[in-house]
Design an enzyme around this catalytic site. Structure first.
Site, PDB file in Angstrom:
ATOM      1  CB  THR A   1      -1.004  -0.050   1.182  1.00  0.00           C
ATOM      2  OG1 THR A   1      -1.942   1.008   1.048  1.00  0.00           O
ATOM      3  CG2 THR A   1      -0.313   0.036   2.533  1.00  0.00           C
TER       4      THR A   1
ATOM      5  CE  LYS B   1      -1.685   0.547  -3.245  1.00  0.00           C
ATOM      6  NZ  LYS B   1      -3.112   0.704  -3.573  1.00  0.00           N
TER       7      LYS B   1
ATOM      8  CG  ASN C   1      -3.059  -4.507  -4.880  1.00  0.00           C
ATOM      9  OD1 ASN C   1      -2.902  -5.427  -5.682  1.00  0.00           O
ATOM     10  ND2 ASN C   1      -4.138  -4.404  -4.125  1.00  0.00           N
TER      11      ASN C   1
ATOM     12  CB  ALA D   1      -1.160  11.641 -10.445  1.00  0.00           C
TER      13      ALA D   1
ATOM     14  N   GLY E   1      -0.096   5.462  -7.265  1.00  0.00           N
ATOM     15  CA  GLY E   1      -0.272   4.078  -7.669  1.00  0.00           C
ATOM     16  C   GLY E   1      -1.723   3.656  -7.740  1.00  0.00           C
TER      17      GLY E   1
ATOM     18  CE1 TYR F   1      -9.726  -0.057   5.599  1.00  0.00           C
ATOM     19  CE2 TYR F   1      -8.729   0.339   3.457  1.00  0.00           C
ATOM     20  CZ  TYR F   1      -8.645  -0.147   4.752  1.00  0.00           C
ATOM     21  OH  TYR F   1      -7.481  -0.715   5.192  1.00  0.00           O
TER      22      TYR F   1
END
Length: 270
Positions: free
Chosen positions: A64, A68, A89, A128, A130, A214
């Site tokens: 993460t 990446k 990833n 812009a 990964g 999230y």
């Protein structure tokens, strides 16, 4: 039960304390009786960690922010999709040979398609990095008309060129007409929950707004968009779908997607 045969997996990033990947994957491992454990490591020098994975026989890892793209130079092989995206990833260690994959793209596409078709829709991506590369690649493959918006012009223009799409600076956002807006930046991520990647004035009723963050589940961007009548997509769907891809690659077993989603939502509500 952890024993001497337990396979070790991890998520590698910086920051990492917000990650719910250990909750999700450990729950899934347990559900299918797979003898594995998933840990989180805050990593600054990804090259040294990849060497450590080889030395310790760690079976796989999620990659993460901010590693990446950088991780690719330390891998033995890169899957075609990850190569085209230019970001990884997920890695798997097969007897010391480490291969990179990218499940962010399919995770994002599945999340969007739960709410709308992508073909011929105007899609604006914020960021812009990964994640933007992966999401943008998925949008292009699905027939979307893509515009990249980024504060740093050089980085944004390069990504737009790589994806054969348009670029627009964030300052000129009002010129961009989009059906779908996707935030791929970390703006709004816990603990900076009061931040938004764009101004409220750029949102329009009827727009579909997705945030790949999230944690929190409902970022300020999503709350404001919802109040304005937009259809919103939180980051859990993309997170779970990409996690399912990782799980199946690592274990060879079908991912318990519903359980993984419930585990993540429970962790967020707790």
């Amino acid at each position: 039960m952890i024993n001497s045969n337990t396979e070790i997996y991890a998520v590698l990033g910086d920051p990492i304390s917000h990650s719910l990947s250990p909750f999700m994957h450990n729950s899934a491992f347990s559900h299918v009786n797979y003898n594995g454990v998933y840990l989180a490591f805050r990593v600054k020098e990804i090259g040294k960690v990849i060497s450590g994975i080889r030395a310790l026989g760690i079976k796989g890892a999620g990659i993460t922010i901010p590693h990446k793209a950088k991780v690719m130079e330390f891998l033995d092989e890169i899957d075609d999709t990850a190569g085209k995206i230019g970001a990884v990833n997920t890695i798997v260690n097969r007897h010391g040979k480490i291969t990179g994959y990218n499940f962010d793209s399919i995770g994002a596409v599945k999340a969007v398609k739960e709410k709308t078709d992508i073909d011929n829709k105007a899609v604006a991506i914020l960021g812009a990095g990964g994640a933007a590369r992966a999401v943008g690649y998925g949008i292009i493959i699905e027939g979307g008309r893509l515009t990249i918006l980024n504060r740093t012009k050089d980085k944004g223009e390069k990504l737009a060129a790589d994806l054969d799409s348009e670029f627009c600076s964030l300052e000129d956002f009002k010129r961009v007409k989009c059906d779908i807006l996707i935030n791929t930046t970390s703006v709004g991520m816990k603990p900076n929950v009061d931040s938004m990647p764009i101004e409220k004035e750029h949102l329009n009723k009827g727009m579909i707004v997705m945030d790949i963050v999230y944690n929190p589940l409902r970022t300020r961007l999503l709350k404001v968009a919802e109040d304005m009548g937009c259809t919103t997509i939180d980051g859990v769907s993309m997170f779970v779908f990409q996690g399912a891809g990782q799980f199946e690659l690592w274990t060879g077993k079908k991912a318990p997607v519903d359980l993984m989603r419930k585990t993540v939502l429970k962790a967020l509500s707790g």
